[in-house]
Design an enzyme around this catalytic site. Sequence first.
Site, PDB file in Angstrom:
ATOM      1  N   ASN A  29      38.939  36.104  45.217  1.00  0.00           N
ATOM      2  CA  ASN A  29      37.703  36.459  44.530  1.00  0.00           C
ATOM      3  C   ASN A  29      36.730  35.290  44.487  1.00  0.00           C
ATOM      4  O   ASN A  29      35.510  35.471  44.618  1.00  0.00           O
ATOM      5  CB  ASN A  29      38.004  36.937  43.109  1.00  0.00           C
ATOM      6  CG  ASN A  29      38.877  35.974  42.325  1.00  0.00           C
ATOM      7  OD1 ASN A  29      39.960  35.605  42.786  1.00  0.00           O
ATOM      8  ND2 ASN A  29      38.430  35.578  41.147  1.00  0.00           N
ATOM      9  N   SER A  61      42.610  32.679  38.253  1.00  0.00           N
ATOM     10  CA  SER A  61      41.395  32.515  39.057  1.00  0.00           C
ATOM     11  C   SER A  61      40.147  32.903  38.274  1.00  0.00           C
ATOM     12  O   SER A  61      39.033  32.823  38.796  1.00  0.00           O
ATOM     13  CB  SER A  61      41.481  33.361  40.334  1.00  0.00           C
ATOM     14  OG  SER A  61      41.342  34.744  40.039  1.00  0.00           O
ATOM     15  N   CYS A  80      31.734  38.203  42.732  1.00  0.00           N
ATOM     16  CA  CYS A  80      32.824  38.214  43.705  1.00  0.00           C
ATOM     17  C   CYS A  80      33.188  39.645  44.083  1.00  0.00           C
ATOM     18  O   CYS A  80      33.404  39.960  45.264  1.00  0.00           O
ATOM     19  CB  CYS A  80      34.034  37.463  43.162  1.00  0.00           C
ATOM     20  SG  CYS A  80      34.681  38.099  41.595  1.00  0.00           S
TER      21      CYS A  80
END
Length: 297
Positions: free
Chosen positions: A272, A162, A130
Site C-alpha cells: 500500500n 504499514s 494508496c
Amino acid sequence: MKNKSSRTRVAILGSGSIGLDLMFKVKASEHFDLKFVVGRHANSDGLKLARSCNVETSSDGLDFLKENEDAYDLVFDATSAAAHKVNNGFFSGAGKFVIDLTPAKLGRLCVPCINLDDIGAEQNVNLITCGGQASLPLAYALKQAVDEIEYLEVVSAIASRSAGIATRENIDEYMTTTEYALAQFSGAKKTKAILNINPAEPGVRMQTTLYAHARYRDFDRVRACVAEMVEKVREYVPGYRLVVEPIESQGRITISLTVRGRGDYLPEYAGNLDIINCAALAVASHRHATARLGATQ
C-alpha cells in the site's frame, strides 16, 4: 551517474515510513539530487536514518524549506492532508512543483498509467490514496469496457504495521478522496471506499477488491481491458498483480489484486505504501524528463 547539474533537486517533507521509502527510491535514481529530508522531531528514527544515509535533515518542517527555497525544485509532501493545505500555500507562491502523497485533493489527481501525460505544467499533483492508486486503474479499465457503472465499491486491506500515524489520522480524508477519484475516473454514479487495517502478524500483503454493478455487452472485452491495464501499472509497480481475474454474476463484476512492495525500505507486505511511492517517482521522473526536454529546445 549524471552530473548533479542535470538532475532535479528534491526535498522530502515528512520523515515517516512513506518519506523514508521515498528517500531510498530517490537516491537510487539518476534523475534526482536529494537535498533534504525534513521532519518535525529532531530525534525521530526517520531523521536519524536519513542522516546516516548522508542526507541533510531538519526538524524545522516547512520553516526550513522556506529558508532554503533556492536549494530545491521539487517537493514530495508526505505529511498529512491538513498539513499539506498549509504547506502548499508556500509552495505555490514560491513556484515549487509539489507531488502530494496525502489525500488533501488540492492539486490535479493523477494515476500514472491513466493520465501522466496530462499533468503538463501543473504546480501540484495529488496522488489520491494508496487504495486509489491500486483500484483506479481497474476502475478506469472498466469504464472503457462497459456501457455504464451504476455502483462501484473498493475494499482495501492493509497490514497494521504499514498504517502509520498519518494514515490513521487521515481515514476520513482517505474515504472521501478515494470515492471522489473513483467517480471521476470511472464515471460511476455511486462509489464507496472501505479501508480495513489488519493486525495479523506477520503482516499481510495489501489486497484490494473492486465490486462493480455495471451494464456490459461483451465480458471478454472487460477481461481484455483489465489485463492491458494491469500491464501498464506493472511498468512502474512490478509487484502489482491480479489474484482474482474479472468474474461476473448477475450484473456484478468482481476483481481482486495484491501489491508486493519492492522492499527498498519498507517490508514487501507494505504494498500500500510502495504503490503510492512508485506512482510519486513516476510523476517526478516525467516532470524531470519534461523539464530537461524544455531546456534543450
